[in-house]
Write a protein that holds these residues in place. Structure first.
Motif, PDB file in Angstrom:
ATOM      1  N   ARG A  72       0.877  -1.038  -0.066  1.00  0.00           N
ATOM      2  CA  ARG A  72       0.108  -0.025   0.205  1.00  0.00           C
ATOM      3  C   ARG A  72       0.809   1.272   0.060  1.00  0.00           C
ATOM      4  O   ARG A  72       1.801   1.178   0.465  1.00  0.00           O
ATOM      5  N   ASP A  73       0.272   2.386  -0.315  1.00  0.00           N
ATOM      6  CA  ASP A  73       1.163   3.511  -0.526  1.00  0.00           C
ATOM      7  C   ASP A  73       1.530   4.364   0.573  1.00  0.00           C
ATOM      8  O   ASP A  73       2.398   4.885   1.008  1.00  0.00           O
ATOM      9  N   TYR A  74       0.264   4.528   1.161  1.00  0.00           N
ATOM     10  CA  TYR A  74       0.273   5.310   2.645  1.00  0.00           C
ATOM     11  C   TYR A  74      -0.773   4.573   3.424  1.00  0.00           C
ATOM     12  O   TYR A  74      -1.619   3.967   3.231  1.00  0.00           O
ATOM     13  N   GLY A  75      -0.380   5.055   4.743  1.00  0.00           N
ATOM     14  CA  GLY A  75      -1.541   4.644   5.806  1.00  0.00           C
ATOM     15  C   GLY A  75      -1.093   3.980   7.177  1.00  0.00           C
ATOM     16  O   GLY A  75      -0.129   4.274   7.285  1.00  0.00           O
ATOM     17  N   ALA A  76      -1.931   3.682   7.827  1.00  0.00           N
ATOM     18  CA  ALA A  76      -1.642   3.035   9.259  1.00  0.00           C
ATOM     19  C   ALA A  76      -1.026   1.791   9.240  1.00  0.00           C
ATOM     20  O   ALA A  76      -1.957   0.787   9.458  1.00  0.00           O
ATOM     21  N   TYR A  77       0.009   1.627   8.769  1.00  0.00           N
ATOM     22  CA  TYR A  77       0.462   0.342   8.752  1.00  0.00           C
ATOM     23  C   TYR A  77       1.948   0.385   9.342  1.00  0.00           C
ATOM     24  O   TYR A  77       3.099   0.444   8.945  1.00  0.00           O
ATOM     25  N   THR A  78       1.777   0.190  10.924  1.00  0.00           N
ATOM     26  CA  THR A  78       3.031   0.510  11.648  1.00  0.00           C
ATOM     27  C   THR A  78       4.287  -0.282  11.529  1.00  0.00           C
ATOM     28  O   THR A  78       4.272  -1.630  11.168  1.00  0.00           O
ATOM     29  N   GLY A  79       5.466   0.331  11.224  1.00  0.00           N
ATOM     30  CA  GLY A  79       6.602  -0.275  10.882  1.00  0.00           C
ATOM     31  C   GLY A  79       7.039  -0.783   9.478  1.00  0.00           C
ATOM     32  O   GLY A  79       7.939  -1.270   9.216  1.00  0.00           O
ATOM     33  N   GLU A  80       5.996  -0.316   8.508  1.00  0.00           N
ATOM     34  CA  GLU A  80       6.192  -0.674   7.260  1.00  0.00           C
ATOM     35  C   GLU A  80       6.786   0.391   6.328  1.00  0.00           C
ATOM     36  O   GLU A  80       6.333   1.575   7.022  1.00  0.00           O
ATOM     37  N   THR A  81       7.526   0.199   5.393  1.00  0.00           N
ATOM     38  CA  THR A  81       7.676   1.268   4.516  1.00  0.00           C
ATOM     39  C   THR A  81       7.062   1.031   3.070  1.00  0.00           C
ATOM     40  O   THR A  81       7.275  -0.345   2.417  1.00  0.00           O
ATOM     41  N   SER A  82       6.546   2.226   2.497  1.00  0.00           N
ATOM     42  CA  SER A  82       6.035   1.742   1.238  1.00  0.00           C
ATOM     43  C   SER A  82       6.730   2.207   0.099  1.00  0.00           C
ATOM     44  O   SER A  82       7.777   2.926   0.169  1.00  0.00           O
ATOM     45  N   VAL A  83       6.455   1.616  -0.991  1.00  0.00           N
ATOM     46  CA  VAL A  83       7.218   1.773  -2.277  1.00  0.00           C
ATOM     47  C   VAL A  83       7.102   3.155  -2.548  1.00  0.00           C
ATOM     48  O   VAL A  83       8.100   3.723  -3.096  1.00  0.00           O
ATOM     49  N   ALA A  84       6.033   3.861  -2.300  1.00  0.00           N
ATOM     50  CA  ALA A  84       5.803   5.311  -2.651  1.00  0.00           C
ATOM     51  C   ALA A  84       6.602   5.948  -1.813  1.00  0.00           C
ATOM     52  O   ALA A  84       7.122   7.146  -2.311  1.00  0.00           O
ATOM     53  N   LYS A 114       2.559  -6.696  -4.490  1.00  0.00           N
ATOM     54  CA  LYS A 114       3.804  -5.995  -4.476  1.00  0.00           C
ATOM     55  C   LYS A 114       4.160  -5.721  -6.048  1.00  0.00           C
ATOM     56  O   LYS A 114       5.060  -4.629  -6.045  1.00  0.00           O
ATOM     57  N   VAL A 115       4.069  -6.730  -6.750  1.00  0.00           N
ATOM     58  CA  VAL A 115       4.646  -6.401  -8.048  1.00  0.00           C
ATOM     59  C   VAL A 115       3.821  -5.240  -8.940  1.00  0.00           C
ATOM     60  O   VAL A 115       4.287  -4.410  -9.435  1.00  0.00           O
ATOM     61  N   ALA A 116       2.586  -5.246  -8.461  1.00  0.00           N
ATOM     62  CA  ALA A 116       1.603  -4.334  -8.928  1.00  0.00           C
ATOM     63  C   ALA A 116       2.126  -2.885  -8.290  1.00  0.00           C
ATOM     64  O   ALA A 116       1.997  -1.887  -9.150  1.00  0.00           O
ATOM     65  N   ALA A 117       2.375  -2.919  -7.014  1.00  0.00           N
ATOM     66  CA  ALA A 117       2.803  -1.496  -6.352  1.00  0.00           C
ATOM     67  C   ALA A 117       4.125  -1.050  -7.119  1.00  0.00           C
ATOM     68  O   ALA A 117       4.182   0.284  -7.316  1.00  0.00           O
ATOM     69  N   ALA A 118       4.837  -1.839  -7.401  1.00  0.00           N
ATOM     70  CA  ALA A 118       6.002  -1.323  -8.096  1.00  0.00           C
ATOM     71  C   ALA A 118       5.914  -0.750  -9.202  1.00  0.00           C
ATOM     72  O   ALA A 118       6.266   0.345  -9.645  1.00  0.00           O
ATOM     73  N   ILE A 119       5.083  -1.464  -9.949  1.00  0.00           N
ATOM     74  CA  ILE A 119       4.724  -0.805 -11.203  1.00  0.00           C
ATOM     75  C   ILE A 119       4.011   0.486 -11.437  1.00  0.00           C
ATOM     76  O   ILE A 119       4.248   0.957 -11.847  1.00  0.00           O
ATOM     77  N   ARG A 120       3.002   0.462 -10.439  1.00  0.00           N
ATOM     78  CA  ARG A 120       2.208   1.870 -10.191  1.00  0.00           C
ATOM     79  C   ARG A 120       3.152   2.750  -9.867  1.00  0.00           C
ATOM     80  O   ARG A 120       2.900   4.132 -10.318  1.00  0.00           O
ATOM     81  N   ASN A 121       4.299   2.556  -9.229  1.00  0.00           N
ATOM     82  CA  ASN A 121       5.051   3.573  -8.687  1.00  0.00           C
ATOM     83  C   ASN A 121       6.313   3.635  -9.684  1.00  0.00           C
ATOM     84  O   ASN A 121       7.479   4.362  -9.132  1.00  0.00           O
ATOM     85  N   ASN A 122       6.309   3.381 -10.900  1.00  0.00           N
ATOM     86  CA  ASN A 122       7.282   3.256 -11.842  1.00  0.00           C
ATOM     87  C   ASN A 122       8.740   2.799 -11.499  1.00  0.00           C
ATOM     88  O   ASN A 122       9.810   3.056 -12.090  1.00  0.00           O
ATOM     89  N   LEU A 123       8.647   1.590 -10.865  1.00  0.00           N
ATOM     90  CA  LEU A 123       9.574   0.909 -10.517  1.00  0.00           C
ATOM     91  C   LEU A 123       9.685  -0.563 -11.384  1.00  0.00           C
ATOM     92  O   LEU A 123       8.675  -1.033 -11.541  1.00  0.00           O
ATOM     93  N   THR A 124      10.710  -1.123 -11.572  1.00  0.00           N
ATOM     94  CA  THR A 124      10.830  -2.319 -12.483  1.00  0.00           C
ATOM     95  C   THR A 124      10.865  -3.390 -11.151  1.00  0.00           C
ATOM     96  O   THR A 124      11.775  -3.552 -10.408  1.00  0.00           O
TER      97      THR A 124
END
Ligand code: PGA
Length: 260
Positions: A72-84, A114-124
């Motif tokens: 997920r890009d942002y939000g209440a996910y303690t301890g996580e780091t998003s691809v965004a 995660k594959v979809a999130a990477a693509i959505r954020n322009n990463l390979t």
């Protein structure tokens, strides 16, 4: 004339190096590895080192990859780091590594997201797949590869599939496993065909020919050349040997010698 296919040499540093150590190590590598048009060297440090290294690297010489992130890009996910949050630092993202699948119980659905999130954020995304020792023993290698591809790519459209890199990493060959044994080139050649065959079914023949497939698992300076000689293998994902400057630089030199 179409440009030659690149060779990817990807260093997965796993949970090694403090940011300071990573910076010193990058400095050593950058003194020894010159930029190359045909060989793309990608370094995957721990998340905590991504930002400082992104300020230090010469992007003509190296690109950075994330080893992990939440989808997920942002939000209440303690301890996580998003691809965004990290996309400004990296160009690539490793997804579905067997240590994530089996040590952290990442599900096929997590991996697809995660594959979809990477693509959505322009990463390979570099989607890692590969059978376990048990699956191989039971003759289920093909089924394991098919299902990891089908599940991992189910969010990826025909337009986006060209943005994905596949890394074939048989779990039994990864050096962190107790009984790891190096894969034979014939095992890898067989898996490479299985992967392209299934990509052709999921997408089309052209996509199957075009997609980049890397190999990873106990690669070192002595074996890298042989693995790079396997037709259809476009590069290597390297764990242990990427932590030793002499070994890693020798592997990059080998790749450059084979893709001039
Ligand atoms: P290894 O790791 O080269 O140490 O076997 C490869 C990987 O885990 O990607």
């Amino acid at each position: 004339m179409t440009s030659p296919r690149k060779t990817y040499i990807i260093a997965n540093w796993k949970m090694n190096f403090t940011p300071g150590e990573a910076s010193l190590y990058l400095n050593r590598l950058s003194n020894r590895i010159s930029p190359s048009r045909n060989v793309q060297v990608v370094l995957a440090p721990s998340t905590v080192a991504l930002q400082p290294l992104s300020l230090q690297i010469n992007r003509r010489q190296f690109k950075l990859a994330a080893q992990n992130f939440y989808w997920r890009d942002y939000g209440a996910y303690t301890g996580e780091t998003s691809v965004a949050q990290i996309r400004g630092f990296v160009d690539y993202a490793i997804v579905g590594h067997s240590e994530r699948r089996y040590v952290f119980n990442e599900s096929e659905e997590d991996i697809a997201q995660k594959v979809a999130a990477a693509i959505r954020n322009n990463l390979t995304p570099i989607l890692c797949i590969g059978e376990t020792a048990l699956e191989r023993k039971d003759g289920e290698t093909k089924a394991a590869i098919y299902s990891q591809l089908t599940n991992g790519l189910h969010e990826v459209s025909k337009e986006d599939i060209s943005k994905v890199i596949i890394a074939y990493e048989p779990v039994w060959a990864i050096s962190s496993n107790k009984n790891a044994k190096p894969a034979k080139p014939s095992d890898i050649a067989e898996a490479e065909l299985i992967i392209r065959e299934h990509i052709a079914k999921l997408y089309n023949k052209q996509t199957a020919e075009d997609i980049y497939i890397l190999y990873g698992g106990s690669v070192n300076a002595d074996t890298a050349g042989g693995y790079l000689d396997i037709p259809g293998i476009d590069g290597l994902l390297i764990g242990g040997a990427s932590l030793i400057a002499d070994s890693f630089c020798a592997i990059v030199e080998t790749a450059k010698g084979k893709n001039k």
